[in-house]
Design a protein around this motif. Structure first.
Motif, PDB file in Angstrom:
ATOM      1  N   SER A  98       0.735  -1.302  -0.075  1.00 22.25           N
ATOM      2  CA  SER A  98      -0.003   0.267   0.117  1.00 22.25           C
ATOM      3  C   SER A  98       0.822   1.159   0.026  1.00 22.25           C
ATOM      4  N   ALA A 112      -2.998  -2.673  -2.544  1.00 25.60           N
ATOM      5  CA  ALA A 112      -2.984  -3.307  -3.915  1.00 25.60           C
ATOM      6  C   ALA A 112      -3.562  -4.140  -4.093  1.00 25.60           C
ATOM      7  N   GLU A 113      -4.259  -4.437  -5.410  1.00 27.34           N
ATOM      8  CA  GLU A 113      -5.020  -5.664  -5.906  1.00 27.34           C
ATOM      9  C   GLU A 113      -3.822  -6.668  -5.892  1.00 27.34           C
ATOM     10  N   ARG A 114      -4.201  -8.135  -5.405  1.00 26.20           N
ATOM     11  CA  ARG A 114      -3.188  -9.028  -5.460  1.00 26.20           C
ATOM     12  C   ARG A 114      -3.733 -10.385  -6.393  1.00 26.20           C
ATOM     13  N   ASP A 115      -2.648 -10.807  -7.025  1.00 27.02           N
ATOM     14  CA  ASP A 115      -2.678 -12.190  -7.667  1.00 27.02           C
ATOM     15  C   ASP A 115      -1.928 -12.946  -6.808  1.00 27.02           C
ATOM     16  N   PRO A 180      -8.191   0.837  -5.946  1.00 28.36           N
ATOM     17  CA  PRO A 180      -6.741   1.009  -5.780  1.00 28.36           C
ATOM     18  C   PRO A 180      -5.796   1.373  -7.113  1.00 28.36           C
ATOM     19  N   GLU A 183      -1.082  -2.921  -8.078  1.00 31.69           N
ATOM     20  CA  GLU A 183      -1.556  -4.198  -8.501  1.00 31.69           C
ATOM     21  C   GLU A 183      -0.233  -5.052  -8.167  1.00 31.69           C
TER      22      GLU A 183
END
Length: 196
Positions: A98, A112-115, A180, A183
Motif C-alpha cells: 500500500s 494493492a490488488e493481489r494475484d 486501488p 497491483e
C-alpha cells in the motif's frame, strides 16, 4: 475312536484354520506383509521428522524496488525480496502493498490488488526473488483526483504480519477516488519480474 481317526480329524481341523504343517509357500506372504507395514511406518516416521526451510520473515529480508518499464497505464517494477539471513527460507504468494505518507506514516488509498497464485520460492542466503508491481498513472491523469503525495510503500512479505518500508515518491488520490492504484503478483524466482 481309533488313534488314526483322531490324527486325521485333528489334521482336518488344523487345515480349516490355517493349514496342516505350514509349508514354505506361506512364509513369503507373512514376511512381505510385515515388511511393507514396517516400511510404511518407517517412511511416515521419516517424513514427519523432515522439515524444510522456514518462511522468510520481514526482519530477514531486504525489500527494494528494481528498475522496470513504463507504458501509458503506469510503471511495471520488480518488488525485490533478498534473503539477508544465514539460512534458506521460503516465500509463497503475493505481498501486501500500500501507499503510505512515509515510514511509519498513514496509508494512502486502497491496498494493492493481489494475484496470489504462485510457486513456493526457496531463497538461499543472499538470493533474490521478486513480485511484479504495477503502479497506475491514473492519479496524475484523473481531473477530479484530489492528489496526495506518496512517501513510500508499506510492504508485507507473503505470510508476514510485520511490514517493511520501501522509499518511493509518487502520487495517489484522496477518497472517494482512492484506487486501488497498485497491483502486485506472486513472488517468483529471479530479481527482475515486472508482471508486464
Amino acid at each position: 475312536m481309533s488313534h488314526t481317526t483322531t490324527v486325521i480329524g485333528s489334521c482336518l481341523a488344523v487345515a480349516l484354520f490355517g493349514g496342516c504343517g505350514s509349508g514354505p509357500a506361506d512364509q513369503p506372504v507373512t514376511t512381505s506383509v510385515t515388511a511393507s507395514v514396517t516400511a510404511g511406518a518407517t517412511s511416515a516416521d521419516t517424513r514427519s521428522d523432515v522439515t524444510g526451510p522456514e518462511r522468510c520473515l520481514a526482519p530477514a529480508l531486504g525489500v527494494s524496488l528494481g528498475p522496470g518499464d513504463n507504458d501509458m497505464r503506469g510503471a511495471h517494477l520488480p518488488l525485490r525480496f533478498t534473503n539477508t539471513a544465514s539460512r534458506a527460507c521460503t516465500l509463497h504468494g503475493a505481498p501486501g502493498v500500500s501507499y503510505v505518507t512515509g515510514e511509519g506514516g498513514e496509508q494512502i488509498g486502497l491496498p494493492a490488488e493481489r494475484d496470489t497464485d504462485g510457486p513456493v520460492v526457496t531463497l538461499a542466503p543472499g538470493e533474490t526473488a521478486s513480485a511484479g508491481l504495477f503502479l497506475s498513472s491514473a492519479p496524475r491523469k484523473t481531473p477530479d483526483c484530489d492528489q496526495v503525495a506518496v512517501g513510500g510503500l508499506r510492504v508485507y512479505p507473503p505470510g508476514s504480519t510485520e511490514p517493511v518500508f520501501v522509499d518511493h515518491e509518487g502520487t495517489a488520490c484522496a477518497p472517494p477516488l482512492d484506487g486501488p492504484f497498485l497491483e502486485v503478483g506472486p513472488v517468483e524466482p529471479g530479481a527482475d519480474n515486472t508482471g508486464a
